[in-house]
Scaffold this motif. Structure first.
Motif, PDB file in Angstrom:
ATOM      1  N   GLY A  66     -37.507-113.237 -15.145  1.00  0.00           N
ATOM      2  CA  GLY A  66     -38.075-111.918 -14.874  1.00  0.00           C
ATOM      3  C   GLY A  66     -39.152-111.601 -15.886  1.00  0.00           C
ATOM      4  N   MET A 121     -32.017-114.820 -15.638  1.00  0.00           N
ATOM      5  CA  MET A 121     -32.599-113.652 -14.998  1.00  0.00           C
ATOM      6  C   MET A 121     -33.676-113.049 -15.883  1.00  0.00           C
ATOM      7  SD  MET A 121     -30.064-111.047 -13.178  1.00  0.00           S
ATOM      8  CE  MET A 121     -30.156-109.707 -14.330  1.00  0.00           C
ATOM      9  N   ALA A 134     -26.452-116.741 -16.364  1.00  0.00           N
ATOM     10  CA  ALA A 134     -27.166-116.003 -15.316  1.00  0.00           C
ATOM     11  C   ALA A 134     -28.076-114.946 -15.940  1.00  0.00           C
ATOM     12  CB  ALA A 134     -26.170-115.346 -14.364  1.00  0.00           C
TER      13      ALA A 134
END
Lengths: 177, 254
Positions: free
Chosen positions: B67, B63, B59
């Protein structure tokens, strides 16, 4: 209620490494765990070894354990116990002489009490099927309540009660015959 | 029932709980084993088991990578590799907006972003040119060849300057030769006398056309010859016209 919260408290403190709290959990569980392990093993030494490993594993597992009820906690302990026993059988290849829960009459030769009654009880237990024997052992030796047993072996409480009642009938018959 | 209880008693009598000394000995063993274990941390992340570690790591990676790309793509300009990502994120945001007013505002914001991106690209290009031109003119001695031509139209003046075979064209409002020279000196930082000598200053008696800027480029030095030719052609035409006239006159006479 106080009792449940006490267990919860003991578990969370043990999970943080407090060995005094874990000792209290040990006192709470040792008779239950040992009785079942002893019933499943050939000798007291083996039973002690396995019980020791079970408690170390419980301690290791506590940080990842979330307490919801006493039954659930017993279930957690029982799962670890069964896993350890399975490992014991796999390691020792003892299942050649003793399958998972087949009851051995000679098991208790090194225990106390009247050897004759002991042999009678052992023989009577062999007449039961595996589940019934497990229920009897968990209830009378490990001192689990019926709801707790129901949680441990994944049966409904009423089913456990019925099986227990029938088992006792059978046992009485074979003991008093 | 009575039988049951005696059976139960009999059963339970057969189970001997562990003697107290054995219990204590067992506890000592367990305590020793536990002490040998790594000390559990009192912090919450001890809840992170090996199993959950994988998913948490995954995760985090997702992320950060997503991002990061999104963040980097926000600065992307048309032509950049990340520009389509930038656009995709804009479309996602647009699709997520429910309110029409907000969507319009977002669209305006995106249009402004696009404009500013274009402006920055243009500014970059111009800077590049200025840099090269100032480089070549900073030291006047490096100016090997210098040619300049100014066409003064009624509405504007188009100046073409060629320094070291590098041609630039600009428009100015200067009408006189000296004003144009000033402009060239200001823009290209070249020696004034060189400009004055080289400047081909012409006053065209008409308004400029779009093609004039390009025209002056392509014509440059051949301009004069072209003009001569034009004039020749014109005179030829006149002659032929004259001839035609004569012919027709002849015919009329016939």
């Amino acid at each position: 209620m106080e009792y449940i919260d006490e267990i919860r408290e003991l578990i969370s403190k043990s999970a943080q490494g407090n060995s005094d709290c874990f000792q209290q959990l040990y006192e709470l569980l040792i008779d239950k765990v040992f009785a079942y392990v002893r019933y499943r093993t050939n000798s007291e030494d083996d039973a002690l070894d396995i019980t020791q490993e079970v408690f170390v594993d419980i301690y290791k597992g506590l940080p990842g354990f979330t307490y919801t009820s006493k039954e659930q906690f017993y279930g957690f302990v029982f799962t670890i116990t069964k896993r350890k026993l399975a490992k014991y059988y796999a390691d020792k290849h003892t299942h050649a002489t003793k399958t998972t829960t087949e009851f051995n009459e000679d098991n208790y030769s090194d225990s106390l009490l009247n050897p004759e009654t002991e042999r009678d009880v052992a023989r009577a237990l062999t007449t039961l099927d595996e589940t019934a024997r497990e229920i009897v052992v968990l209830h009378h030796w490990s001192r689990y309540s019926f709801p707790e047993i129901a949680a441990l072996i994944q049966m409904t409480e009423s089913a456990v009660r019925v099986r227990h009642h029938r088992a006792l009938k059978l046992l009485s018959a074979s003991l008093h015959s | 029932m009575k039988e049951h209880t005696t059976t139960e008693m009999l059963l339970e009598s057969q189970h001997a709980p562990l003697a107290q000394d054995k219990k204590e000995a067992l506890w000592k063993n367990i305590e020793a084993d536990i002490a040998a274990l790594p000390v559990p941390s009192p912090y919450a992340f001890t809840m992170v088991t090996k199993k959950s570690m994988t998913s948490i790591a995954l995760a985090l990676v997702l992320m950060f990578s997503l991002g990061g790309t999104a963040y980097a793509s926000n600065d992307a300009r048309p032509g950049d590799i990340l520009f389509p990502v930038d656009q995709a994120f804009e479309e996602i945001r647009l699709a997520l907006v429910r309110n029409d007013d907000n969507r319009a505002q977002l669209q305006i914001a995106y249009a402004e972003e696009r404009l500013s991106e274009l402006r920055s690209i243009l500014a970059e290009r111009n800077n590049g040119q200025v840099a090269t031109s100032t480089n070549s003119s900073n030291a006047t001695s490096t100016v090997v060849t210098f040619e300049a031509e100014a066409d003064v139209f009624t509405n504007t003046t188009i100046v073409t300057v060629e320094i070291n075979d590098r041609k630039t064209t600009f428009e100015t409002s200067a009408k006189t030769k000296s004003a144009v020279v000033d402009e060239i000196v200001r823009r290209h930082n070249v020696d004034r006398t060189v400009v004055e000598q080289a400047l081909d200053f012409e006053i065209e008696d008409r308004a400029s056309r779009v093609s004039d800027a390009d025209d002056s480029d392509s014509r440059n030095n051949d301009d004069d010859k072209d003009k001569d030719k034009d004039e020749d052609r014109d005179s030829d035409d006149d002659n032929s016209n004259d001839n035609d006239d004569e012919d027709s006159d002849d015919k009329n006479e016939d």
